[in-house]
Design a protein around this motif. Structure first.
Motif, short mmCIF file in Angstrom:
data_model
loop_
_atom_site.label_atom_id
_atom_site.label_comp_id
_atom_site.label_asym_id
_atom_site.label_seq_id
_atom_site.Cartn_x
_atom_site.Cartn_y
_atom_site.Cartn_z
N GLU A 142 19.84 -24.96 50.91
CA GLU A 142 19.06 -23.80 50.45
C GLU A 142 18.23 -24.19 49.25
OE1 GLU A 142 21.87 -20.76 49.62
OE2 GLU A 142 22.50 -20.61 51.72
N GLY A 143 17.03 -23.59 49.16
CA GLY A 143 16.19 -23.85 48.00
C GLY A 143 14.78 -24.16 48.45
N PRO A 144 13.81 -24.08 47.51
CA PRO A 144 12.42 -24.39 47.85
C PRO A 144 12.29 -25.82 48.39
CG PRO A 144 12.59 -23.39 45.67
CD PRO A 144 13.98 -23.70 46.10
N ALA A 145 11.47 -25.99 49.43
CA ALA A 145 11.39 -27.27 50.15
C ALA A 145 11.09 -28.46 49.24
CB ALA A 145 10.33 -27.18 51.24
N ARG A 173 9.07 -33.69 56.88
CA ARG A 173 8.58 -32.42 57.45
C ARG A 173 9.29 -31.23 56.81
NH1 ARG A 173 7.49 -35.60 61.96
NH2 ARG A 173 9.66 -35.87 62.56
N ARG A 174 10.60 -31.36 56.62
CA ARG A 174 11.39 -30.23 56.12
C ARG A 174 11.31 -30.06 54.61
NH1 ARG A 174 15.77 -28.88 60.07
NH2 ARG A 174 16.75 -27.67 58.42
N LEU A 216 8.00 -48.54 50.10
CA LEU A 216 7.78 -47.10 50.24
C LEU A 216 6.76 -46.82 51.34
CD1 LEU A 216 7.88 -45.90 46.51
CD2 LEU A 216 9.68 -45.82 48.24
N GLU A 217 5.66 -47.56 51.33
CA GLU A 217 4.63 -47.37 52.35
C GLU A 217 5.22 -47.63 53.75
OE1 GLU A 217 1.77 -46.05 51.85
OE2 GLU A 217 1.30 -46.19 53.99
N ASP A 218 6.02 -48.69 53.88
CA ASP A 218 6.62 -49.03 55.18
C ASP A 218 7.50 -47.90 55.71
OD1 ASP A 218 5.50 -51.45 55.24
OD2 ASP A 218 7.34 -52.61 55.00
N LEU A 219 8.16 -47.22 54.81
CA LEU A 219 9.08 -46.16 55.24
C LEU A 219 8.42 -44.78 55.21
CD1 LEU A 219 12.36 -47.45 53.53
CD2 LEU A 219 11.89 -47.34 55.98
N GLY A 220 7.12 -44.74 54.99
CA GLY A 220 6.39 -43.47 55.07
C GLY A 220 6.60 -42.56 53.88
N LEU A 221 6.82 -43.17 52.72
CA LEU A 221 7.05 -42.38 51.51
C LEU A 221 5.92 -42.62 50.50
CD1 LEU A 221 10.80 -43.34 51.20
CD2 LEU A 221 9.95 -41.06 51.79
N VAL A 269 14.70 -47.78 44.70
CA VAL A 269 13.37 -47.15 44.61
C VAL A 269 13.50 -45.62 44.66
CG1 VAL A 269 12.03 -49.03 45.62
CG2 VAL A 269 13.10 -47.37 47.13
N LEU A 270 12.45 -44.97 44.22
CA LEU A 270 12.32 -43.51 44.40
C LEU A 270 11.03 -43.26 45.16
CD1 LEU A 270 12.99 -40.57 42.00
CD2 LEU A 270 10.71 -40.80 43.03
N GLY A 271 11.12 -42.53 46.25
CA GLY A 271 9.93 -42.20 47.02
C GLY A 271 9.82 -40.70 47.20
N GLN A 272 8.57 -40.25 47.32
CA GLN A 272 8.35 -38.81 47.54
C GLN A 272 8.16 -38.57 49.03
OE1 GLN A 272 5.13 -37.16 45.22
NE2 GLN A 272 6.33 -35.32 44.89
N LEU A 273 8.86 -37.58 49.55
CA LEU A 273 8.79 -37.27 50.98
C LEU A 273 7.45 -36.62 51.28
CD1 LEU A 273 12.40 -35.83 51.22
CD2 LEU A 273 11.61 -37.94 52.30
N ARG A 274 6.85 -37.04 52.40
CA ARG A 274 5.56 -36.46 52.76
C ARG A 274 5.58 -36.02 54.22
NH1 ARG A 274 2.59 -42.22 52.31
NH2 ARG A 274 2.94 -42.99 54.41
N ALA A 275 4.77 -35.03 54.52
CA ALA A 275 4.61 -34.62 55.91
C ALA A 275 3.89 -35.76 56.62
CB ALA A 275 3.80 -33.34 55.97
N ALA A 276 4.10 -35.91 57.92
CA ALA A 276 3.51 -37.05 58.64
C ALA A 276 2.00 -37.05 58.48
CB ALA A 276 3.88 -36.93 60.12
#
Ligand code: SAM
Length: 277
Positions: A142-145, A173-174, A216-221, A269-276
């Motif tokens: 629960e909480g803002p995405a 995505r989530r 990060l780029e390789d893992l889509g972050l 590392v720290l990566g930021q999640l992004r929509a596809a």
């Protein structure tokens, strides 16, 4: 209750933290790790893996992730911290002073059952027993995405790389805009780690192929400002330099000044999640 297969590795990291707590030059206090280790039966398969070097590297990794988490929570509004593959982590207690509304631990059912037997959990501390590859844990959050911080310490390389990639894409995505801290294994450390993890029947499955800088780029972050991989590595080196012997300092010097070593190294590392895209 004893743990099986890959979950035995959680006892290794628990021991590293408990023994760190007892050192005169400890980088953190972790009395709960000492208590929990006292209740654990040590799996003899881990004997060949555990020693002063692994104690130090696992304890410093735990502290490094604490420090990154601390800085992230101080700079960002975070509703929920989620530890994926939490094992016998006592991080919530180490970071009790920080601001978060909910803390969620996810691991395989037998690990969560043990945690609960030992009293983990509570009003703001949820325990979820399922595979991280089973997306049901996401529905429980629960909480803002964009206000989640995920931590996956010592986890992703035990899973097939394609599954990790798909998991990160679904999380993107989530939970677009939220961040994840995790560690990766480079080619320089892979063979030894594979041999050690094979001892518990769970050999690590993949290593970085295109170098640390591209992880990060390789893992889509996305890279997050002020948390760039190189900046994190430099902060960690400054913090832990006093703990390294001359041989390790020499190796690190080489790693920092040679393309080969830079490409082959492991790290956090720290990566930021992004929509596809
Ligand atoms: C090396 S331990 C790390 C534990 C903890 N993060 C730490 O650093 O102390 C690896 C953990 O990953 C967990 N794990 C492995 N595969 C998993 C999966 N598919 N879903 C959830 N947890 C998993 C294991 O049960 C174990 O607790």
């Amino acid at each position: 209750m004893s743990l099986s297969g890959v979950s035995k590795t959680a006892i290794l990291t628990l021991r590293a933290r408990a023994e760190e707590h007892a050192r005169s030059d400890a980088v953190f206090s972790d009395p709960l790790a000492v208590t929990w280790l006292g209740r654990t039966e040590w799996p003899s398969e881990l004997d060949a893996w555990y020693g002063p070097d692994s104690q130090m590297s696992l304890a410093l990794r735990a502290d490094d992730i604490d420090q990154i988490t601390r800085r992230y929570l101080e700079a960002t509004t975070v509703h929920t911290v989620v530890e994926l593959g939490c094992g016998l982590s006592t991080r919530r207690q180490r970071l009790e002073d920080l601001t978060w509304k909910q803390w969620v631990d996810v691991d395989l059912p037998e690990v969560v059952a043990l945690r609960e037997q030992w009293g983990a959990g509570g009003e703001r501390h949820q325990q979820l027993g399922c595979s991280v590859l089973d997306r049901s844990w996401m529905d429980a959050l629960e909480g803002p995405a964009d206000q989640f911080l995920f931590i996956a310490e010592g986890l992703f390389y035990y899973l097939p790389r394609a599954d990790v990639q798909a998991l990160l894409a679904d999380m993107g995505r989530r939970f677009t805009g939220s961040s994840i801290i995790f560690d990766v294994v480079g080619p320089l450390d892979f063979a030894k780690l594979r041999d050690n993890t094979a001892l518990v029947g769970a050999p690590v499955q993949w290593k970085l192929e295109t170098g640390f800088d591209a992880v990060l780029e390789d893992l889509g972050l996305d890279v997050k400002d002020d948390f760039e991989p190189e900046a994190l590595a430099k902060t960690a080196l400054d913090r832990y330099w006093h703990r390294f012997d001359q041989k390790t300092k020499g190796m690190i010097f080489l790693a920092l000044n040679s393309e080969l070593f830079r490409a082959g190294r492991s790290g956090t590392v720290l990566g930021q999640l992004r929509a596809a895209r």
